[in-house]
Design a protein around this motif. Structure first.
Motif, PDB file in Angstrom:
ATOM      1  N   LEU A 172      11.386  10.304  -7.509  1.00  0.00           N
ATOM      2  CA  LEU A 172      11.352   8.863  -7.613  1.00  0.00           C
ATOM      3  C   LEU A 172      11.222   8.561  -9.061  1.00  0.00           C
ATOM      4  CD1 LEU A 172       8.800   7.903  -5.058  1.00  0.00           C
ATOM      5  CD2 LEU A 172      10.977   8.099  -4.705  1.00  0.00           C
ATOM      6  N   THR A 173      12.055   7.467  -9.502  1.00  0.00           N
ATOM      7  CA  THR A 173      12.392   6.940 -11.071  1.00  0.00           C
ATOM      8  C   THR A 173      11.878   5.826 -10.978  1.00  0.00           C
ATOM      9  OG1 THR A 173      14.033   8.506 -11.215  1.00  0.00           O
ATOM     10  CG2 THR A 173      14.145   6.456 -12.765  1.00  0.00           C
ATOM     11  N   ARG A 174      11.362   5.313 -12.214  1.00  0.00           N
ATOM     12  CA  ARG A 174      11.003   3.670 -12.341  1.00  0.00           C
ATOM     13  C   ARG A 174      11.946   3.234 -13.485  1.00  0.00           C
ATOM     14  NH1 ARG A 174       4.886   3.480 -14.019  1.00  0.00           N
ATOM     15  NH2 ARG A 174       5.535   4.715 -15.694  1.00  0.00           N
ATOM     16  N   CYS A 175      12.412   2.027 -13.173  1.00  0.00           N
ATOM     17  CA  CYS A 175      13.256   1.298 -13.916  1.00  0.00           C
ATOM     18  C   CYS A 175      12.455  -0.020 -14.357  1.00  0.00           C
ATOM     19  CB  CYS A 175      14.449   0.909 -13.322  1.00  0.00           C
ATOM     20  SG  CYS A 175      15.656  -0.174 -14.347  1.00  0.00           S
ATOM     21  N   ARG A 176      12.052   0.027 -15.652  1.00  0.00           N
ATOM     22  CA  ARG A 176      11.543  -1.243 -16.181  1.00  0.00           C
ATOM     23  C   ARG A 176      12.252  -2.531 -16.120  1.00  0.00           C
ATOM     24  NH1 ARG A 176       6.121   0.240 -17.288  1.00  0.00           N
ATOM     25  NH2 ARG A 176       6.009   2.437 -18.174  1.00  0.00           N
ATOM     26  N   LEU A 177      11.653  -3.557 -15.569  1.00  0.00           N
ATOM     27  CA  LEU A 177      12.576  -4.766 -15.454  1.00  0.00           C
ATOM     28  C   LEU A 177      11.878  -5.830 -16.513  1.00  0.00           C
ATOM     29  CD1 LEU A 177      12.399  -5.312 -11.604  1.00  0.00           C
ATOM     30  CD2 LEU A 177      14.175  -4.311 -12.999  1.00  0.00           C
ATOM     31  N   THR A 178      10.878  -5.804 -17.221  1.00  0.00           N
ATOM     32  CA  THR A 178      10.333  -6.472 -18.131  1.00  0.00           C
ATOM     33  C   THR A 178       9.926  -5.768 -19.277  1.00  0.00           C
ATOM     34  OG1 THR A 178       8.059  -6.290 -17.003  1.00  0.00           O
ATOM     35  CG2 THR A 178       9.438  -8.367 -16.272  1.00  0.00           C
ATOM     36  N   GLY A 179       9.706  -6.946 -20.108  1.00  0.00           N
ATOM     37  CA  GLY A 179       9.338  -6.051 -21.642  1.00  0.00           C
ATOM     38  C   GLY A 179      10.264  -5.518 -22.496  1.00  0.00           C
ATOM     39  N   GLU A 180       9.765  -4.862 -23.522  1.00  0.00           N
ATOM     40  CA  GLU A 180      10.742  -4.339 -24.437  1.00  0.00           C
ATOM     41  C   GLU A 180      11.520  -3.015 -23.802  1.00  0.00           C
ATOM     42  OE1 GLU A 180       8.503  -3.076 -27.948  1.00  0.00           O
ATOM     43  OE2 GLU A 180       8.101  -5.034 -28.815  1.00  0.00           O
ATOM     44  N   ARG A 181      11.050  -2.290 -22.946  1.00  0.00           N
ATOM     45  CA  ARG A 181      11.699  -1.289 -22.325  1.00  0.00           C
ATOM     46  C   ARG A 181      12.564  -1.600 -20.842  1.00  0.00           C
ATOM     47  NH1 ARG A 181       6.973   3.044 -21.928  1.00  0.00           N
ATOM     48  NH2 ARG A 181       8.618   4.349 -21.045  1.00  0.00           N
ATOM     49  N   ALA A 182      12.543  -2.979 -20.948  1.00  0.00           N
ATOM     50  CA  ALA A 182      13.583  -3.492 -19.803  1.00  0.00           C
ATOM     51  C   ALA A 182      14.896  -2.965 -19.708  1.00  0.00           C
ATOM     52  CB  ALA A 182      13.751  -4.697 -19.841  1.00  0.00           C
ATOM     53  N   GLY A 183      15.309  -2.395 -18.367  1.00  0.00           N
ATOM     54  CA  GLY A 183      16.428  -1.674 -18.418  1.00  0.00           C
ATOM     55  C   GLY A 183      16.312  -0.219 -18.498  1.00  0.00           C
ATOM     56  N   GLN A 184      15.332   0.318 -19.018  1.00  0.00           N
ATOM     57  CA  GLN A 184      15.034   1.959 -19.301  1.00  0.00           C
ATOM     58  C   GLN A 184      14.532   2.361 -17.923  1.00  0.00           C
ATOM     59  OE1 GLN A 184      12.987   2.742 -23.001  1.00  0.00           O
ATOM     60  NE2 GLN A 184      14.255   1.363 -24.048  1.00  0.00           N
ATOM     61  N   ALA A 185      14.924   3.852 -17.705  1.00  0.00           N
ATOM     62  CA  ALA A 185      14.178   4.492 -16.502  1.00  0.00           C
ATOM     63  C   ALA A 185      13.650   5.690 -17.338  1.00  0.00           C
ATOM     64  CB  ALA A 185      15.408   5.025 -15.816  1.00  0.00           C
ATOM     65  N   GLU A 186      12.673   6.124 -16.166  1.00  0.00           N
ATOM     66  CA  GLU A 186      11.764   7.235 -16.540  1.00  0.00           C
ATOM     67  C   GLU A 186      11.152   7.899 -15.359  1.00  0.00           C
ATOM     68  OE1 GLU A 186       8.799   5.224 -18.797  1.00  0.00           O
ATOM     69  OE2 GLU A 186       7.900   4.159 -17.163  1.00  0.00           O
ATOM     70  N   PRO A 187      10.853   9.034 -15.118  1.00  0.00           N
ATOM     71  CA  PRO A 187      10.323   9.765 -14.050  1.00  0.00           C
ATOM     72  C   PRO A 187       8.931   8.971 -13.574  1.00  0.00           C
ATOM     73  CG  PRO A 187      11.119  11.420 -15.696  1.00  0.00           C
ATOM     74  CD  PRO A 187      10.930   9.988 -16.288  1.00  0.00           C
ATOM     75  N   PHE A 188       9.244   8.784 -12.356  1.00  0.00           N
ATOM     76  CA  PHE A 188       7.923   8.299 -11.671  1.00  0.00           C
ATOM     77  C   PHE A 188       6.911   9.314 -10.804  1.00  0.00           C
ATOM     78  CE2 PHE A 188       5.815   5.260  -8.335  1.00  0.00           C
ATOM     79  CZ  PHE A 188       5.054   4.605  -9.258  1.00  0.00           C
TER      80      PHE A 188
END
Length: 320
Positions: A189-205
């Motif tokens: 499962l991967t997390r995609c940030r929608l808010t903040g400075e990291r919006a649009g970035q993905a990282e392992p969840f």
């Protein structure tokens, strides 16, 4: 990951059609699903072993996959043949919301969620293989999956993420600050940030899952995210993914022509917004195979499958 608890079946509800791939519960606890013949059904009465009934609320010319009920009663539908649709179940009216991005026609529209502000996110599993050759993409490990966003009023979606390994199910976090994406081909499962400075970035969840995650479902914002596991881990596939692209492409061509039989192991997970696994339920030698979706309705778990001709109803675990 801890040893799984037993997934306890309660009953099977035949639907008279192949492949209820996604199952979602609406605000009244009814379950919606789409079949291979294009019909979209609403199932009511699952709390009564003998009284469950299914009615057709719509039909499309393609193959419905991911579904998302909207607050106004409409339904978002991912057509695997290349479109995101919006359907009015009362009138049957169907509108195409998106069928291309940046001039490229959608090939494999998979799953969709709508956020409170009306923004719609949806996945494209592969830009190389269509649904009928899904196993080819898992073998080739093409990494051509995408996450797309359609803002309110927009006519064409934009690409948020690409390079995903068979992008599949979607679920929002409780606070709406990120999306959880199932990458079936990577068993994570991967997390995609929608808010903040990291919006649009993905990282392992959540990584190294015990099987291949498919559709995701979240009922209440404070509830868990349910993860369907379409099959248990296949170690030889992990080894193949380390081979070069040419080797994987040759293996994929063979895989799409080979007879496929799903595993007899049925499994689902529940995770929270911290990535903790709350429940891992499994049943070996199950009569219900290839679980591609799971939702909770009427205090039970309802399982969907790309393979079966009905849905399975199972006991829900107690809250941790």
């Amino acid at each position: 990951m801890d040893r799984p608890q037993a997934l306890v079946p309660v009953r099977y509800v035949a639907l008279g059609g192949q492949g209820p791939e996604d199952v979602v519960a609406d605000a009244r606890g009814r379950v919606l699903t789409g079949l291979a013949d294009g019909r979209i059904l609403r199932i009511d009465g699952l709390d009564d072993p003998a009284g469950a009934r299914a009615e057709r609320i719509a039909a499309i010319g393609g193959r419905p996959l991911g579904l998302e009920p909207l607050p106004d009663g409409d339904l978002l539908v991912c057509d695997a043949d290349g479109a995101l649709l919006r359907i009015d179940p009362d009138s049957g009216r169907t509108r195409v919301l998106a069928d291309a991005v940046a001039g490229e026609r959608l090939r494999f529209c998979s799953n969709v969620v709508a956020l409170a502000d009306g923004t719609v996110y949806f996945t494209v599993s592969s830009r190389v293989h269509p649904l009928r050759d899904w196993i080819g993409d898992l073998v080739e490990h093409s990494g051509t999956g995408r996450l797309l966003r359609l803002a309110p009023g927009d006519r064409e979606p934009e690409v948020v993420l690409e390079g995903l390994q068979f992008a599949n199910g979607l679920a929002p976090s409780a606070d709406g600050s990120f999306l959880i994406i199932a990458e079936t081909g990577a068993r994570r499962l991967t997390r995609c940030r929608l808010t903040g400075e990291r919006a649009g970035q993905a990282e392992p969840f959540v990584e190294h899952l015990p099987g291949y995650p498919d559709n995701l479902w979240r009922g209440a914002p404070d509830g868990p995210v349910w993860v369907a596991l379409a099959g248990p881990r296949v170690p030889p596939l992990d080894l193949l993914h380390r081979a070069g692209p040419a080797v994987r492409r040759r293996a994929a061509r063979l895989a799409v022509h080979a007879p496929f039989q799903p595993s007899g192991t049925t499994g689902v997970l529940a995770v929270d917004d911290e990535g903790r696994v709350l429940h891992h339920l499994a049943r070996r030698r199950s009569g219900f195979r290839m679980v591609t979706s799971v939702c909770e309705a009427g205090g039970r778990l309802v399982l969907g499958s790309l393979w079966e001709r009905g849905v399975a109803v199972c006991e829900a675990p107690a809250s941790p």
